[in-house]
Design an enzyme around this catalytic site. Structure first.
Site, short mmCIF file in Angstrom:
data_model
loop_
_atom_site.label_atom_id
_atom_site.label_comp_id
_atom_site.label_asym_id
_atom_site.label_seq_id
_atom_site.Cartn_x
_atom_site.Cartn_y
_atom_site.Cartn_z
N LYS A 54 0.83 -1.21 0.00
CA LYS A 54 0.00 0.00 0.00
C LYS A 54 0.86 1.26 0.00
O LYS A 54 0.39 2.37 -0.19
CB LYS A 54 -0.93 0.00 1.22
CG LYS A 54 -1.99 -1.12 1.14
CD LYS A 54 -2.86 -1.13 2.37
CE LYS A 54 -3.82 -2.32 2.32
NZ LYS A 54 -4.00 -2.94 3.66
N PHE A 95 12.54 -6.59 2.42
CA PHE A 95 13.59 -7.46 2.98
C PHE A 95 12.99 -8.35 4.06
O PHE A 95 13.09 -9.60 4.02
CB PHE A 95 14.73 -6.55 3.48
CG PHE A 95 15.56 -7.06 4.63
CD1 PHE A 95 15.79 -6.24 5.74
CD2 PHE A 95 16.14 -8.32 4.61
CE1 PHE A 95 16.58 -6.68 6.80
CE2 PHE A 95 16.92 -8.76 5.67
CZ PHE A 95 17.13 -7.94 6.77
N ASP A 100 10.65 -13.33 6.20
CA ASP A 100 9.60 -13.88 7.08
C ASP A 100 8.79 -14.96 6.37
O ASP A 100 8.43 -15.97 6.97
CB ASP A 100 8.64 -12.77 7.54
CG ASP A 100 9.28 -11.83 8.57
OD1 ASP A 100 10.49 -12.01 8.86
OD2 ASP A 100 8.59 -10.91 9.04
N ASP A 104 8.08 -18.54 7.81
CA ASP A 104 6.71 -18.95 8.14
C ASP A 104 6.18 -20.02 7.19
O ASP A 104 5.08 -20.51 7.36
CB ASP A 104 5.77 -17.71 8.09
CG ASP A 104 6.18 -16.63 9.10
OD1 ASP A 104 6.91 -16.98 10.05
OD2 ASP A 104 5.79 -15.46 8.91
N ARG A 109 1.81 -13.71 -0.88
CA ARG A 109 2.08 -12.41 -0.23
C ARG A 109 1.57 -11.34 -1.19
O ARG A 109 1.88 -11.38 -2.38
CB ARG A 109 3.59 -12.26 -0.01
CG ARG A 109 4.10 -10.87 0.25
CD ARG A 109 3.75 -10.33 1.60
NE ARG A 109 4.29 -11.14 2.69
CZ ARG A 109 4.04 -10.88 3.99
NH1 ARG A 109 3.24 -9.90 4.29
NH2 ARG A 109 4.53 -11.62 4.95
N ASP A 171 8.55 -13.44 18.24
CA ASP A 171 7.35 -14.05 17.63
C ASP A 171 7.59 -15.52 17.29
O ASP A 171 6.78 -16.38 17.60
CB ASP A 171 7.01 -13.26 16.35
CG ASP A 171 5.55 -13.43 15.96
OD1 ASP A 171 5.18 -13.06 14.83
OD2 ASP A 171 4.77 -13.94 16.78
N LYS A 197 8.41 -5.86 16.39
CA LYS A 197 8.28 -6.41 15.03
C LYS A 197 7.57 -5.46 14.08
O LYS A 197 7.82 -5.49 12.87
CB LYS A 197 7.51 -7.74 15.10
CG LYS A 197 7.50 -8.48 13.77
CD LYS A 197 6.86 -9.85 13.88
CE LYS A 197 6.80 -10.49 12.48
NZ LYS A 197 6.20 -11.81 12.48
N PHE A 236 -2.39 -0.03 16.07
CA PHE A 236 -2.55 -0.44 14.68
C PHE A 236 -2.52 -1.96 14.54
O PHE A 236 -3.36 -2.56 13.86
CB PHE A 236 -1.44 0.18 13.83
CG PHE A 236 -1.42 -0.27 12.39
CD1 PHE A 236 -0.55 -1.27 11.96
CD2 PHE A 236 -2.28 0.30 11.47
CE1 PHE A 236 -0.54 -1.68 10.63
CE2 PHE A 236 -2.28 -0.12 10.14
CZ PHE A 236 -1.42 -1.10 9.73
N ASP A 240 -5.33 -4.68 13.55
CA ASP A 240 -5.07 -5.63 12.46
C ASP A 240 -5.53 -7.02 12.88
O ASP A 240 -6.18 -7.74 12.12
CB ASP A 240 -3.57 -5.64 12.17
CG ASP A 240 -3.27 -5.93 10.71
OD1 ASP A 240 -2.54 -6.89 10.43
OD2 ASP A 240 -3.80 -5.19 9.85
N ASP A 241 -5.22 -7.39 14.13
CA ASP A 241 -5.61 -8.71 14.65
C ASP A 241 -7.15 -8.80 14.73
O ASP A 241 -7.73 -9.83 14.42
CB ASP A 241 -5.02 -8.95 16.05
CG ASP A 241 -3.50 -9.08 16.03
OD1 ASP A 241 -2.92 -9.09 14.93
OD2 ASP A 241 -2.91 -9.11 17.12
O1 LIG Z 1 0.28 -1.63 5.32
C1 LIG Z 1 -0.96 -1.67 5.56
O2 LIG Z 1 -1.69 -2.69 5.45
C2 LIG Z 1 -1.62 -0.44 6.03
C3 LIG Z 1 -1.00 0.72 6.40
C4 LIG Z 1 -2.00 1.61 6.75
C5 LIG Z 1 -2.01 2.95 7.21
C6 LIG Z 1 -0.77 3.72 7.42
C7 LIG Z 1 -0.70 5.00 6.89
C8 LIG Z 1 0.46 5.77 7.06
C9 LIG Z 1 1.56 5.30 7.76
C10 LIG Z 1 1.47 4.02 8.29
N1 LIG Z 1 2.40 3.31 9.00
C11 LIG Z 1 1.87 2.10 9.26
C12 LIG Z 1 0.59 2.01 8.76
C13 LIG Z 1 0.34 3.21 8.12
C14 LIG Z 1 -3.23 3.55 7.47
C15 LIG Z 1 -4.43 2.84 7.29
C16 LIG Z 1 -4.42 1.54 6.84
C17 LIG Z 1 -3.20 0.93 6.57
N2 LIG Z 1 -2.95 -0.34 6.15
#
Ligand SMILES: O=C(O)c1cc2c(-c3cccc4[nH]ccc34)cccc2[nH]1
Length: 349
Positions: A54, A95, A100, A104, A109, A171, A197, A236, A240-241
């Protein structure tokens, strides 16, 4: 030289810098003197593994620099330098992900086969992830030589790599594949794993890079940023979890498999904290098993323990605390932190 035509920061403009960096790396004398098959291999390692995410982490460096200095104050050279450092974070992530995925035994990916799973690659991927890491320091040398923050940036990337490797160590030894040792699944250990991590390279690193380019040298400013950003990074990952289990696969773009994968996640650590002996026995019998019936037993237990509500409460508390800490700090313009927090708070993907 001030910015005359205002630069618009988009994935396209950020991708333009990837092409510049890739050409610079391909122009390196060592690569140039390779036989063509080796040149092509190196280029494919970059193109297959570096772009394709992203790009949020990499694109955040420019946002931080612009928030501190004001976008209109930035010259074209400043914009290129910020985006070059941003790509170093994407190279660092590439990297880690190549390495990973081997550790794993992952299959896909970012919607394509893992690099090591390619027929022609296999364990050559171990050399390829080393090359990916080396590119970081080639790019820093090319784009930061002569900048007063050159050494600080070099130290930053070495330190964050060390922290991230420790996160992976924790982990891998806490949740070894196939063996479920629930006694290790404590929230304290979980918080340490996500801090080292994920939080350092995903949140602290992009902001620290922007701070260096903005000419900030005060150690207290970096300490304050680290404190706030590690909390943001933990939030964050916990989110995610949560999304892995309760998110809409259509929106997230993947189907969550943390339960089958025996992941040390916030959900399982919180469940264990509140589970009765009988409920712990259910977890022991069904967590980390891939058959749908086992997954259903775990999700049913999550319902009984009302983990969704527990997450919502944590989310509200986390946002309130972060917002207050951001308001209180005077080290940096609040926008540096609020623009990140607004992107991740209550996200659905
Ligand atoms: O990598 C992803 O899945 C993901 C990142 C992000 C971010 C984001 C935006 C700016 C700096 C950031 N630093 C770590 C995450 C992140 C924001 C929203 C959803 C997201 N999904």
């Amino acid at each position: 030289k001030r910015q005359r035509s205002t630069y618009t920061h988009t994935r396209e403009s950020f991708m333009d810098v990837y092409n510049i960096l890739r050409e610079e790396l391909m122009k390196d004398p060592v690569v140039q003197s390779h036989p063509s098959h080796a040149k092509e291999w190196f280029q494919e390692v970059l193109d297959y593994n570096v772009p394709g995410g992203k790009l949020n982490r990499g694109m955040a460096v420019y946002d931080v620099l612009a928030a501190i200095k004001g976008a209109e104050a930035l010259a074209e050279a400043d914009v290129l330098q910020a985006n070059a450092l941003g790509w170093c974070i994407e190279w660092l992530q590439a990297f880690f992900l190549v390495a990973d995925d081997i550790m794993d035994g992952s299959i896909t990916r970012r919607g394509q086969p893992c690099w090591y799973k390619q027929e022609k690659v296999g364990m050559i991927a171990c050399n390829d992830y080393i090359l990916l890491e080396c590119c970081i320091f080639k790019i820093i040398k090319q784009h930061m030589a002569g900048h007063p923050g050159y050494l600080k940036v070099m130290e930053l990337f070495h330190e964050v790599t060390y922290q991230t490797a420790h996160g992976q160590l924790l982990d891998l030894t806490t949740a070894p594949q196939g063996r479920v040792d629930l006694s290790k699944y404590t929230l304290d250990t979980y918080m340490r794993i996500v801090t080292y991590k994920t939080a350092y390279y995903s949140f602290y690193l992009p902001v620290a890079c922007g701070m260096v380019l903005a000419g900030i040298t005060d150690p207290q400013a970096y300490a304050t940023a680290e404190d706030i950003l590690l909390d943001m990074g933990r939030y964050f990952q916990i989110q995610d979890d949560y999304l892995d289990c309760y998110g809409d696969p259509e929106v997230i773009g993947k189907i969550g498999t943390d339960i089958e994968d025996n992941k040390c996640s916030w959900l399982i650590c919180t469940a264990l904290q509140h589970a009765s002996q009988e409920q712990q026995d259910i977890i022991k019998a069904h967590y980390g098993a891939s058959d749908p019936a086992s997954v259903a037993h775990i999700k049913e237990l999550y319902e009984k323990l009302d983990l969704e509500a527990k997450f919502k409460a944590y989310e509200a508390q986390s946002y309130a605390t972060l917002s207050q800490r951001i308001a209180e700090q005077t080290a940096m313009p609040r926008l540096v932190f609020t623009s990140l927090l607004d992107k991740i708070y209550k996200r659905c993907k």
